[in-house]
Design an enzyme around this catalytic site. Structure first.
Site, PDB file in Angstrom:
ATOM      1  CG  ASP A   1     -40.598  -4.516 -30.983  1.00  0.00           C
ATOM      2  OD1 ASP A   1     -40.050  -3.515 -31.484  1.00  0.00           O
ATOM      3  OD2 ASP A   1     -40.305  -5.679 -31.305  1.00  0.00           O
TER       4      ASP A   1
ATOM      5  CD  GLU B   1     -39.442  -8.505 -34.554  1.00  0.00           C
ATOM      6  OE1 GLU B   1     -38.883  -8.356 -35.666  1.00  0.00           O
ATOM      7  OE2 GLU B   1     -38.967  -8.074 -33.493  1.00  0.00           O
TER       8      GLU B   1
ATOM      9  CG  ASP C   1     -31.676  -8.981 -45.911  1.00  0.00           C
ATOM     10  OD1 ASP C   1     -30.990 -10.016 -46.027  1.00  0.00           O
ATOM     11  OD2 ASP C   1     -31.510  -7.967 -46.617  1.00  0.00           O
TER      12      ASP C   1
ATOM     13  CG  HIS D   1     -38.878 -11.959 -38.045  1.00  0.00           C
ATOM     14  ND1 HIS D   1     -39.254 -13.123 -38.689  1.00  0.00           N
ATOM     15  CD2 HIS D   1     -39.102 -10.948 -38.925  1.00  0.00           C
ATOM     16  CE1 HIS D   1     -39.692 -12.838 -39.904  1.00  0.00           C
ATOM     17  NE2 HIS D   1     -39.602 -11.519 -40.078  1.00  0.00           N
TER      18      HIS D   1
ATOM     19  CG  HIS E   1     -34.656  -8.440 -33.562  1.00  0.00           C
ATOM     20  ND1 HIS E   1     -34.733  -7.095 -33.830  1.00  0.00           N
ATOM     21  CD2 HIS E   1     -33.348  -8.724 -33.414  1.00  0.00           C
ATOM     22  CE1 HIS E   1     -33.507  -6.593 -33.846  1.00  0.00           C
ATOM     23  NE2 HIS E   1     -32.653  -7.567 -33.605  1.00  0.00           N
TER      24      HIS E   1
ATOM     25  CG  ASP F   1     -37.010  -7.084 -29.388  1.00  0.00           C
ATOM     26  OD1 ASP F   1     -36.271  -7.855 -28.757  1.00  0.00           O
ATOM     27  OD2 ASP F   1     -36.936  -6.924 -30.619  1.00  0.00           O
TER      28      ASP F   1
END
Length: 240
Positions: free
Chosen positions: A7, A9, A52, A57, A152, A157
């Site tokens: 994963d 970010e 956003d 995160h 997140h 994750d």
């Protein structure tokens, strides 16, 4: 089989528009067992995150300012991922960002390095058509505890995705199940011995007189309700 639950970010949603990777989480699983050999990296993107994205995160420009650049962590990352199957939720997003970072370094796409890429979002859509299939939605549906997921995070994750994947593919209750026990093969997959059913003598249970009478009564009621169009004519069917 070696699998890496992967994963990222990012600073935003557009890899080709200049957004960058800021965090990578990799969780290793071999033969469906977590090894604890994980990789977690923060990266300085040399730019601020969109508002956003920052709300998702929480990784600020100040926090990331002293972290290594992607060019500095790329060798370690590629070595860690080599020949593994990447398991990613919404794989095109993460693969697109990693490939954009590699392209800046004049390197080939990540698929040149890994063995395969598996997208759990596609798997979930096939299993649960028409339903929400985000990672949070799958955690709720499959009873995976995601109560610590306030923001997140790539490593968290990836860990959640590993648990979701196990339940998607086998439905076991926990990753701590012993796959190396009796009945499992060298690849960790469970083996079920073949059974010759011809060796079994199955008993034949005949209906009692009371059961036959009750059955005939039901058929007569159906015949009456259908105006004589009942298909099941018990005596005729049996004799035929």
């Amino acid at each position: 089989m070696r699998q890496i639950f992967f994963d990222t970010e990012t600073t935003g949603l557009l890899a080709e528009g200049g957004d960058r990777v800021i965090e990578i989480g990799c969780v290793e699983m071999i033969n469906r067992q977590l090894t604890g050999n994980n990789l977690h990296i923060y990266i300085n993107p040399q730019r601020a995150s969109h508002e956003d994205a920052l709300r998702v995160h929480g990784l600020t420009e100040a926090f990331l300012s002293d972290k290594p650049l992607f060019a500095q962590i790329a060798p370690e990352l590629l070595t860690f991922l080599a020949d593994a199957e990447l398991v990613i939720h919404n794989a095109p997003f993460d693969i697109g960002f990693i490939n954009a970072e590699l392209k800046r370094l004049k390197l080939g796409p990540i698929t040149d390095v890994v063995g395969n890429v598996r997208d759990t979002l596609l798997m979930a859509r096939e299993m649960f058509p028409g339903k929400a299939n985000s990672l949070d939605a799958l955690c709720r549906r499959l009873e995976v505890d995601n109560s610590n997921r306030k923001l997140h995070g790539a490593l968290l994750d990836a860990e959640l995705l590993a648990e979701v994947y196990i339940r998607l593919t086998r439905g076991q209750d926990s990753l701590v199940m012993d796959d190396a026990g009796e009945g499992s093969g060298e690849d960790g997959e469970y083996r079920v011995a073949a059974v010759d059913l011809s060796s079994f003598s199955l008993p034949v249970l005949s209906a009692s007189d009371e059961e036959l009478q009750a059955h005939e009564k039901v058929l007569l009621e159906l015949d009456k309700a259908s105006g004589g169009k009942r298909v099941w004519k018990s005596a005729e069917v049996i004799s035929a």
